[in-house]
Design a protein around this motif. Structure first.
Motif, short mmCIF file in Angstrom:
data_model
loop_
_atom_site.label_atom_id
_atom_site.label_comp_id
_atom_site.label_asym_id
_atom_site.label_seq_id
_atom_site.Cartn_x
_atom_site.Cartn_y
_atom_site.Cartn_z
N GLU A 60 0.77 -1.15 -0.01
CA GLU A 60 -0.02 0.28 0.06
C GLU A 60 0.73 1.20 0.09
OE1 GLU A 60 -2.91 -0.17 3.28
OE2 GLU A 60 -3.83 -1.89 2.51
N GLN A 61 1.90 1.38 0.63
CA GLN A 61 2.78 2.44 0.94
C GLN A 61 3.48 2.66 -0.47
OE1 GLN A 61 3.14 4.58 3.24
NE2 GLN A 61 4.64 5.90 2.28
N LEU A 64 1.12 4.35 -2.90
CA LEU A 64 0.78 5.51 -2.54
C LEU A 64 2.04 6.52 -3.09
CD1 LEU A 64 -0.32 5.52 1.33
CD2 LEU A 64 -1.44 6.36 -0.72
N ARG A 100 -4.25 8.30 -6.29
CA ARG A 100 -4.33 8.46 -4.90
C ARG A 100 -4.02 7.37 -4.16
NH1 ARG A 100 -9.74 8.35 -4.31
NH2 ARG A 100 -10.54 8.27 -6.55
N GLY A 101 -3.41 6.24 -4.90
CA GLY A 101 -2.97 5.26 -4.11
C GLY A 101 -4.03 4.24 -3.63
N VAL A 102 -5.21 4.20 -4.13
CA VAL A 102 -6.27 3.31 -3.63
C VAL A 102 -6.49 2.43 -4.47
CG1 VAL A 102 -7.38 5.58 -2.52
CG2 VAL A 102 -8.05 4.87 -4.79
#
Length: 242
Positions: A60-61, A64, A100-102
């Motif tokens: 996830e990081q 992002l 947005r890294g989602v």
């Protein structure tokens, strides 16, 4: 001889009938403790339930940071999301989620977006620098990214001056380069090492067996999928037009 019906089931008699054998109780050992040694992964993290959580957090990081890089590059070039969508075939909503890294993007999506921004997918990720002047890129120096759609991409070599990116792609059973076909600038060449891949090119399917090679212009809508019954591994080269 017919066995007696009164015989105890295998595995029970020794414990139940032998007073020297004591059943393990709650007081034998503190809860949660185990005699097994704790395994660690390459990063020193304990394996087990905590490892997937840590891997998930790291992924996830990473996304992002990748999303932030993509947005910065796009704005620097004064491109809108619609501009990038038209260049790649990736929807505006997917591009927005990616920035947005989602959203965990697929290999095909990131390759297409990077090309639209004038870079290779390699440039979207942080990576270790090799030894200065060395012609060898060690395995430990290569960037490995686990992507969506069941694919893993290892960028074995990147040559910005030559506009070349060499990658080893692994596709899980049912894995694919993306949910739909994408397109971008440049040319690409692939050789299948193991398994089976189907390359959808302009709506036509080409099935690759080990040793088969495919080459095409990347501006043709394309999608790569593992249609076999085992993981597939392929060497892929992306080459800029210039």
């Amino acid at each position: 001889m017919t066995p007696s019906r009164s015989a105890a089931p295998a595995g029970r008699r020794s414990a139940a009938g032998n007073p020297g054998v004591r059943k393990a109780g709650k007081s034998d050992k503190p809860a949660g403790k185990s005699d097994r040694p704790v395994k660690h992964n390459g990063n020193g993290a304990a394996a087990g339930a905590a490892a997937p959580e840590r891997d998930s957090d790291a992924a996830e990081q990473t996304m992002l940071l990748v999303g932030a890089r993509i947005r910065a590059m796009r704005l620097r070039q004064q491109l809108t999301l619609r501009d990038v969508a038209e260049r790649t075939g990736v929807s505006v909503s997917m591009l927005s989620m990616l920035e947005r890294g989602v959203s965990t993007a697929s290999v095909g999506t990131l390759v297409a977006v990077a090309s639209a921004l004038g870079v290779h997918m390699y440039d979207l990720f942080a990576h270790k620098d090799g030894a200065d002047g060395s012609p060898v890129t060690r395995l430990s120096e290569q960037t490995v990214v686990r992507m969506g759609e069941g694919t893993t991409r290892r960028v074995a070599h990147n040559d910005a001056a030559a506009g070349l990116e060499l990658a080893i792609n692994q596709y899980d059973i049912g894995g694919a380069s993306g949910p739909s076909a994408t397109h971008h600038d440049g040319r690409e060449f692939g050789v299948l090492i193991s398994g089976q891949l189907t390359v959808e090119l302009d709506g036509q399917s080409h099935v690759l067996e080990p040793g088969d090679v495919i080459a095409y212009s990347s501006d043709r809508p394309h999608r790569i999928a593992n249609t076999g019954d085992e993981p597939a591994v392929a060497v892929w080269v992306n080459l800029d037009d210039n």
